[in-house]
Scaffold this motif. Sequence first.
Motif, PDB file in Angstrom:
ATOM      1  N   SER A 148       0.824  -1.209   0.000  1.00 20.38           N
ATOM      2  CA  SER A 148       0.000   0.000   0.000  1.00 20.38           C
ATOM      3  C   SER A 148       0.861   1.263   0.000  1.00 20.38           C
ATOM      4  N   ALA A 149       0.246   2.352  -0.424  1.00 22.50           N
ATOM      5  CA  ALA A 149       0.878   3.676  -0.415  1.00 22.50           C
ATOM      6  C   ALA A 149       2.164   3.711  -1.226  1.00 22.50           C
ATOM      7  N   ASN A 150       2.188   3.021  -2.339  1.00 20.61           N
ATOM      8  CA  ASN A 150       3.332   3.045  -3.252  1.00 20.61           C
ATOM      9  C   ASN A 150       3.025   3.936  -4.451  1.00 20.61           C
ATOM     10  N   THR A 151       4.079   4.584  -4.960  1.00  9.43           N
ATOM     11  CA  THR A 151       3.948   5.396  -6.173  1.00  9.43           C
ATOM     12  C   THR A 151       4.996   4.958  -7.172  1.00  9.43           C
ATOM     13  N   ALA A 152       4.569   4.590  -8.363  1.00  4.19           N
ATOM     14  CA  ALA A 152       5.493   4.133  -9.409  1.00  4.19           C
ATOM     15  C   ALA A 152       5.168   4.849 -10.710  1.00  4.19           C
ATOM     16  N   VAL A 153       6.164   5.529 -11.264  1.00  6.12           N
ATOM     17  CA  VAL A 153       5.987   6.242 -12.530  1.00  6.12           C
ATOM     18  C   VAL A 153       7.110   5.847 -13.473  1.00  6.12           C
ATOM     19  N   GLY A 154       6.778   5.170 -14.555  1.00  7.56           N
ATOM     20  CA  GLY A 154       7.779   4.709 -15.512  1.00  7.56           C
ATOM     21  C   GLY A 154       7.610   3.231 -15.797  1.00  7.56           C
ATOM     22  N   LYS A 155       7.969   2.827 -16.988  1.00  5.44           N
ATOM     23  CA  LYS A 155       7.820   1.419 -17.369  1.00  5.44           C
ATOM     24  C   LYS A 155       8.564   0.503 -16.394  1.00  5.44           C
ATOM     25  N   ASP A 156       7.864  -0.508 -15.900  1.00  6.24           N
ATOM     26  CA  ASP A 156       8.421  -1.513 -14.990  1.00  6.24           C
ATOM     27  C   ASP A 156       8.869  -0.950 -13.644  1.00  6.24           C
ATOM     28  N   ALA A 157       8.496   0.247 -13.323  1.00  5.35           N
ATOM     29  CA  ALA A 157       8.831   0.778 -12.002  1.00  5.35           C
ATOM     30  C   ALA A 157       8.112  -0.039 -10.930  1.00  5.35           C
ATOM     31  N   LEU A 158       8.841  -0.436  -9.879  1.00  2.00           N
ATOM     32  CA  LEU A 158       8.293  -1.263  -8.809  1.00  2.00           C
ATOM     33  C   LEU A 158       7.578  -2.495  -9.366  1.00  2.00           C
ATOM     34  N   ASN A 159       8.107  -3.037 -10.422  1.00  2.00           N
ATOM     35  CA  ASN A 159       7.483  -4.137 -11.156  1.00  2.00           C
ATOM     36  C   ASN A 159       7.228  -5.368 -10.294  1.00  2.00           C
ATOM     37  N   ASP A 160       8.193  -5.750  -9.449  1.00  2.00           N
ATOM     38  CA  ASP A 160       8.085  -6.985  -8.667  1.00  2.00           C
ATOM     39  C   ASP A 160       7.578  -6.773  -7.248  1.00  2.00           C
ATOM     40  N   ASN A 161       7.228  -5.550  -6.917  1.00  2.00           N
ATOM     41  CA  ASN A 161       6.766  -5.290  -5.558  1.00  2.00           C
ATOM     42  C   ASN A 161       5.511  -6.096  -5.257  1.00  2.00           C
ATOM     43  N   THR A 162       5.514  -6.766  -4.108  1.00  2.00           N
ATOM     44  CA  THR A 162       4.339  -7.540  -3.711  1.00  2.00           C
ATOM     45  C   THR A 162       3.683  -6.961  -2.455  1.00  2.00           C
ATOM     46  N   THR A 163       4.466  -6.924  -1.359  1.00  3.93           N
ATOM     47  CA  THR A 163       3.890  -6.467  -0.098  1.00  3.93           C
ATOM     48  C   THR A 163       4.576  -5.232   0.477  1.00  3.93           C
ATOM     49  N   GLY A 164       5.568  -4.713  -0.220  1.00  8.66           N
ATOM     50  CA  GLY A 164       6.261  -3.517   0.254  1.00  8.66           C
ATOM     51  C   GLY A 164       5.338  -2.308   0.280  1.00  8.66           C
ATOM     52  N   ASP A 165       5.546  -1.440   1.268  1.00 14.04           N
ATOM     53  CA  ASP A 165       4.724  -0.236   1.424  1.00 14.04           C
ATOM     54  C   ASP A 165       5.582   1.022   1.349  1.00 14.04           C
TER      55      ASP A 165
END
Length: 222
Positions: free
Chosen positions: A50-67
């Motif tokens: 939760s509360a993640n921000t990703a801007v760009g191709k594949d940014a935070l692509n593999d994030n599962t449970t990280g906040d």
Amino acid sequence: ENTAIGQRSLLSLVTGHRNTGVGGGTLQNTTGNDNTAVGRDSLIQNTSGSANTAVGKDALNDNTTGDNNCAFGKNSLADNTTASGNSAFGHYGLSVNTTGIYLTAVGFKALTANTTGSRNTAVGYEAATDITTGISNVAIGSFSLYKATTANNNTAVGHTALENTTGAENTAVGASCMNSNTTGTNNTAVGKSALSSNTTASYNDAFGSNTLAANVSGAGNA
């Protein structure tokens, strides 16, 4: 209160709230809240993070449970899985980080090799690029702490400062300052090229441009 724009965006959302996905595959698997993903496949693997921000191709692509992660730039924080509290601004910043926490990378390939190291800060083009498991380092300036793979508790400010070190507890402020240091520890150098030839020596203090610049292995100088 969720927004999805793009093929498969927010595809599996069931319980999450206040998520925004813009681009194909964004936030495809999420059940988390308050996430923003802009760019193809950004945050695609996110589940309960939760509360993640990703801007760009594949940014935070593999994030599962990280906040509470922020990734701006192609492949920034791409391999982050469960780590939280990281920020990457620039293409490939922190791109292979998996579980390292409280990291900040600003600049192209800043901290790009960091995997499990934590509490590192890198600002500048390829700053601290090769740090993998080192902790609590600060690199400000292009190529500063460039090859500090496992180094800990170093501070480098200036172009190529502490560029080659794997030593610990060093402070270098100034362009080319301590840029030859390899395993030397507990050194302090302030000024352009101060302690610039030092490789393995420890406990030296150099204040002023070119101070102790020729010192290679001598220890305990001030």
